[in-house]
Design a protein around this motif. Structure first.
Motif, mmCIF file in Angstrom:
data_model
loop_
_atom_site.group_PDB
_atom_site.id
_atom_site.type_symbol
_atom_site.label_atom_id
_atom_site.label_comp_id
_atom_site.label_asym_id
_atom_site.label_seq_id
_atom_site.Cartn_x
_atom_site.Cartn_y
_atom_site.Cartn_z
ATOM 1 N N LYS A 298 0.820 -1.208 0.000
ATOM 2 C CA LYS A 298 0.000 0.000 0.000
ATOM 3 C C LYS A 298 0.862 1.269 0.000
ATOM 4 O O LYS A 298 0.589 2.203 -0.758
ATOM 5 C CB LYS A 298 -0.909 -0.017 1.229
ATOM 6 N N ALA A 299 1.893 1.317 0.835
ATOM 7 C CA ALA A 299 2.729 2.519 0.928
ATOM 8 C C ALA A 299 3.396 2.822 -0.418
ATOM 9 O O ALA A 299 3.459 3.973 -0.841
ATOM 10 C CB ALA A 299 3.774 2.355 2.018
ATOM 11 N N GLU B 294 -5.636 8.852 4.935
ATOM 12 C CA GLU B 294 -5.174 8.089 6.095
ATOM 13 C C GLU B 294 -3.647 8.137 6.213
ATOM 14 O O GLU B 294 -3.099 8.250 7.301
ATOM 15 C CB GLU B 294 -5.641 6.639 5.948
ATOM 16 N N THR B 295 -2.966 8.080 5.086
ATOM 17 C CA THR B 295 -1.503 8.048 5.080
ATOM 18 C C THR B 295 -0.877 9.426 5.203
ATOM 19 O O THR B 295 0.073 9.611 5.960
ATOM 20 C CB THR B 295 -0.998 7.370 3.790
ATOM 21 N N TYR B 296 -1.400 10.415 4.472
ATOM 22 C CA TYR B 296 -0.758 11.728 4.397
ATOM 23 C C TYR B 296 -1.490 12.845 5.141
ATOM 24 O O TYR B 296 -0.996 13.970 5.205
ATOM 25 C CB TYR B 296 -0.560 12.136 2.933
#
Length: 145
Positions: free
Chosen positions: A3-4, A45-47
């Motif tokens: 995912k990343a 969600e990530t950034y």
């Protein structure tokens, strides 16, 4: 692919092609291999912000740089950084910086290097869209005579 890594590919595309008007949400999501809606959730969600917010921030950062360093009108800068509406550009710019583009230029121009002539800045940035080329050429031909 994890995912990343998928999200980094999409973020890299936005970092590289931030001014491209064809770089819409569907195109960026395709870089990551996600559907549009799943991509928005995963990116936020990530950034910590949506892809659209991130792209707008990149465009505003570039506009700040051009306002400080290039001898271009606010309208020319608006289009160079990927906005199609001067009103939207000015509103987003003020929200992000607390100043209108003109006020920002007035406050920050002259800090650092001398202004880059507009023709060089336009050449470096890839120029204007076709319709804008004609308007700029007409304006410039009037200045030459």
């Amino acid at each position: 692919m994890d995912k990343a890594r998928q999200l980094r590919l999409a973020k890299d595309a936005m970092d590289r092609d931030w001014a491209d008007p064809d770089l819409d949400l569907a195109a960026v999501a395709a870089h990551a291999g996600y559907s549009r809606y799943h991509f928005i959730r995963a990116f936020r969600e990530t950034y910590g912000e949506t892809p659209g917010q991130y792209r707008t921030h990149r465009r505003i950062e570039r506009a700040e740089d051009l306002l400080r360093t290039a001898d271009l009108s606010v309208t020319e800068i608006c289009h160079l950084v990927g906005f199609s509406s001067l009103g939207t550009f000015s509103a987003r710019f003020k929200t992000r910086t607390g100043l209108t583009p003109s006020a920002y230029r007035t406050r920050h121009v002259g800090r650092g290097a001398a202004l880059i002539p507009g023709c060089y800045a336009m050449l470096w940035a890839g120029g204007l869209a076709r319709g804008q080329d004609r308007a700029a050429a007409q304006r410039n031909s009037g200045e030459a005579g």
